[in-house]
Design a protein around this motif. Structure first.
Motif, PDB file in Angstrom:
ATOM      1  N   ILE A  78       0.860  -1.179   0.000  1.00 44.90           N
ATOM      2  CA  ILE A  78       0.000   0.000   0.000  1.00 44.90           C
ATOM      3  C   ILE A  78       0.900   1.234   0.000  1.00 44.90           C
ATOM      4  CG2 ILE A  78      -1.886   1.215   1.154  1.00 44.90           C
ATOM      5  CD1 ILE A  78      -2.608  -1.675   0.370  1.00 44.90           C
ATOM      6  N   VAL A  79       0.776   2.035  -1.051  1.00 40.56           N
ATOM      7  CA  VAL A  79       1.562   3.255  -1.203  1.00 40.56           C
ATOM      8  C   VAL A  79       0.634   4.433  -0.894  1.00 40.56           C
ATOM      9  CG1 VAL A  79       2.939   4.662  -2.781  1.00 40.56           C
ATOM     10  CG2 VAL A  79       2.937   2.157  -3.017  1.00 40.56           C
ATOM     11  N   LYS A  80       0.925   5.129   0.219  1.00 39.25           N
ATOM     12  CA  LYS A  80       0.105   6.283   0.617  1.00 39.25           C
ATOM     13  C   LYS A  80       0.963   7.542   0.526  1.00 39.25           C
ATOM     14  CE  LYS A  80      -2.970   3.825   3.701  1.00 39.25           C
ATOM     15  NZ  LYS A  80      -3.668   3.831   4.978  1.00 39.25           N
ATOM     16  N   LEU A  81       0.507   8.461  -0.302  1.00 43.93           N
ATOM     17  CA  LEU A  81       1.219   9.733  -0.459  1.00 43.93           C
ATOM     18  C   LEU A  81       0.403  10.832   0.190  1.00 43.93           C
ATOM     19  CD1 LEU A  81       3.554  11.395  -1.703  1.00 43.93           C
ATOM     20  CD2 LEU A  81       2.066  11.724  -3.695  1.00 43.93           C
ATOM     21  N   CYS A  82       1.034  11.587   1.064  1.00 42.61           N
ATOM     22  CA  CYS A  82       0.364  12.729   1.681  1.00 42.61           C
ATOM     23  C   CYS A  82       0.270  13.860   0.659  1.00 42.61           C
ATOM     24  CB  CYS A  82       1.132  13.201   2.906  1.00 42.61           C
ATOM     25  SG  CYS A  82       0.351  14.645   3.680  1.00 42.61           S
ATOM     26  N   VAL A  83      -0.938  14.385   0.491  1.00 40.98           N
ATOM     27  CA  VAL A  83      -1.147  15.517  -0.403  1.00 40.98           C
ATOM     28  C   VAL A  83      -1.740  16.702   0.363  1.00 40.98           C
ATOM     29  CG1 VAL A  83      -1.333  14.145  -2.517  1.00 40.98           C
ATOM     30  CG2 VAL A  83      -3.389  14.586  -1.169  1.00 40.98           C
ATOM     31  N   GLY A  84      -1.557  16.676   1.687  1.00 41.44           N
ATOM     32  CA  GLY A  84      -2.006  17.797   2.521  1.00 41.44           C
ATOM     33  C   GLY A  84      -1.246  19.060   2.165  1.00 41.44           C
ATOM     34  N   ARG A  90       5.384  21.392  -0.974  1.00 39.10           N
ATOM     35  CA  ARG A  90       6.769  20.888  -1.070  1.00 39.10           C
ATOM     36  C   ARG A  90       6.932  19.844  -2.174  1.00 39.10           C
ATOM     37  NH1 ARG A  90       6.516  20.780   5.089  1.00 39.10           N
ATOM     38  NH2 ARG A  90       7.594  22.682   5.681  1.00 39.10           N
ATOM     39  N   GLY A  91       5.955  19.736  -3.082  1.00 32.93           N
ATOM     40  CA  GLY A  91       6.157  18.912  -4.269  1.00 32.93           C
ATOM     41  C   GLY A  91       5.451  17.571  -4.323  1.00 32.93           C
ATOM     42  N   ALA A  92       4.450  17.348  -3.496  1.00 35.46           N
ATOM     43  CA  ALA A  92       3.746  16.060  -3.509  1.00 35.46           C
ATOM     44  C   ALA A  92       3.123  15.772  -4.880  1.00 35.46           C
ATOM     45  CB  ALA A  92       2.671  16.018  -2.425  1.00 35.46           C
ATOM     46  N   ALA A 128       6.442  18.551   8.962  1.00 31.53           N
ATOM     47  CA  ALA A 128       7.770  19.154   8.884  1.00 31.53           C
ATOM     48  C   ALA A 128       8.697  18.371   7.966  1.00 31.53           C
ATOM     49  CB  ALA A 128       8.383  19.247  10.278  1.00 31.53           C
ATOM     50  N   LEU A 129       8.366  17.122   7.686  1.00 29.73           N
ATOM     51  CA  LEU A 129       9.210  16.275   6.847  1.00 29.73           C
ATOM     52  C   LEU A 129       8.767  16.242   5.392  1.00 29.73           C
ATOM     53  CD1 LEU A 129       9.518  13.221   9.250  1.00 29.73           C
ATOM     54  CD2 LEU A 129      11.157  15.081   8.949  1.00 29.73           C
ATOM     55  N   GLY A 130       7.619  16.851   5.086  1.00 32.31           N
ATOM     56  CA  GLY A 130       6.986  16.721   3.789  1.00 32.31           C
ATOM     57  C   GLY A 130       7.872  17.067   2.609  1.00 32.31           C
ATOM     58  N   PRO A 131       7.567  16.505   1.456  1.00 34.05           N
ATOM     59  CA  PRO A 131       6.451  15.592   1.227  1.00 34.05           C
ATOM     60  C   PRO A 131       6.751  14.188   1.775  1.00 34.05           C
ATOM     61  CG  PRO A 131       7.655  15.893  -0.810  1.00 34.05           C
ATOM     62  CD  PRO A 131       8.285  16.802   0.208  1.00 34.05           C
ATOM     63  N   VAL A 132       5.680  13.507   2.210  1.00 33.78           N
ATOM     64  CA  VAL A 132       5.838  12.221   2.880  1.00 33.78           C
ATOM     65  C   VAL A 132       5.079  11.133   2.123  1.00 33.78           C
ATOM     66  CG1 VAL A 132       5.428  10.937   5.006  1.00 33.78           C
ATOM     67  CG2 VAL A 132       6.098  13.337   5.125  1.00 33.78           C
ATOM     68  N   LEU A 133       5.750  10.005   1.945  1.00 33.14           N
ATOM     69  CA  LEU A 133       5.138   8.816   1.356  1.00 33.14           C
ATOM     70  C   LEU A 133       5.284   7.697   2.388  1.00 33.14           C
ATOM     71  CD1 LEU A 133       5.320   7.451  -2.138  1.00 33.14           C
ATOM     72  CD2 LEU A 133       6.107   5.961  -0.321  1.00 33.14           C
ATOM     73  N   VAL A 134       4.188   6.969   2.612  1.00 31.82           N
ATOM     74  CA  VAL A 134       4.211   5.854   3.553  1.00 31.82           C
ATOM     75  C   VAL A 134       3.988   4.578   2.766  1.00 31.82           C
ATOM     76  CG1 VAL A 134       3.120   4.823   5.575  1.00 31.82           C
ATOM     77  CG2 VAL A 134       3.317   7.320   5.413  1.00 31.82           C
ATOM     78  N   LEU A 135       4.890   3.637   2.919  1.00 29.49           N
ATOM     79  CA  LEU A 135       4.797   2.363   2.221  1.00 29.49           C
ATOM     80  C   LEU A 135       4.497   1.269   3.239  1.00 29.49           C
ATOM     81  CD1 LEU A 135       5.120   0.721  -0.412  1.00 29.49           C
ATOM     82  CD2 LEU A 135       7.550   0.539   0.127  1.00 29.49           C
ATOM     83  N   ASP A 136       3.380   0.573   3.046  1.00 27.00           N
ATOM     84  CA  ASP A 136       2.982  -0.535   3.923  1.00 27.00           C
ATOM     85  C   ASP A 136       2.876  -0.131   5.387  1.00 27.00           C
ATOM     86  OD1 ASP A 136       2.908  -2.142   1.679  1.00 27.00           O
ATOM     87  OD2 ASP A 136       4.927  -2.918   1.983  1.00 27.00           O
ATOM     88  N   GLY A 137       2.392   1.064   5.634  1.00 23.40           N
ATOM     89  CA  GLY A 137       2.159   1.509   7.001  1.00 23.40           C
ATOM     90  C   GLY A 137       3.410   1.996   7.672  1.00 23.40           C
TER      91      GLY A 137
END
Length: 137
Positions: A78-84, A90-92, A128-137
Motif C-alpha cells: 500500500i503506497v500512501k502519499l500525503c497531499v495535505g 513541497r512537491g507532492a 515538517a518532513l513533507g512531502p511524505v510517502l508511507v509504504l505498507d504503514g
C-alpha cells in the motif's frame, strides 16, 4: 467468461470465533478480517452480521466510516502519499505524477496483479518532513 472468485471462509470463522461472536468486538473483528484478506469481502461481512447479530447495514456503516477499511481488494504493498497542504507545497504533486506513471495507477486503484495499491491521504502527521510517502504503514 469471467470466473467469480469465492472467498475462503475459514479465516473469517476463526476470527469471529476468537472474539466469541461479541457485538462489542465488531471493529476488532473487522480489523482482523482486513488484515487476513487485505479487504472486507461482502460474503465475510454477511457472515459477521449473522454471527454477531448486527444488521448488515450497520456492519457496512462501520466498514465504510473508517478509512482503514476497504471493500475492494488491496495490493500486497500500500503506497500512501500525503497531499495535505504542507506536502503539497513541497512537491507532492510531482511525486504523485511519477507514481502514477511508474505504477500505471490512479489514486484509489490497485494493480491487476494485486502488487500495489496507490492512495492519497490528507495528512500523516509529519508535516515538517513533507512531502511524505508511507509504504505498507
Amino acid at each position: 467468461m469471467k470466473t467469480v472468485k469465492t472467498v475462503e471462509m475459514k479465516k473469517a470463522k476463526d476470527i469471529v470465533s476468537k472474539y466469541h461472536s461479541e457485538r462489542s468486538s465488531l471493529i476488532a473483528i473487522l480489523q482482523d478480517v482486513q488484515e487476513a484478506y487485505r479487504y472486507l469481502p461482502k460474503e465475510v461481512l454477511s457472515y459477521i452480521s449473522k454471527e454477531v447479530y448486527i444488521p448488515l447495514t450497520k456492519v457496512y456503516e462501520v466498514a465504510t466510516f473508517y478509512q482503514a477499511f476497504s471493500l475492494t481488494p488491496q495490493g500486497d504493498h500500500i503506497v500512501k502519499l500525503c497531499v495535505g497542504t504542507a506536502c503539497h507545497v513541497r512537491g507532492a504533486a510531482r511525486i504523485l505524477d511519477k507514481l502514477e506513471r511508474d505504477l500505471q495507477l490512479k489514486p484509489g486503484q490497485t494493480s491487476g496483479d494485486y502488487r500495489f495499491t496507490l492512495e492519497t491521504v490528507n495528512c500523516v502527521g509529519a508535516c515538517a518532513l513533507g512531502p511524505v510517502l508511507v509504504l505498507d504503514g
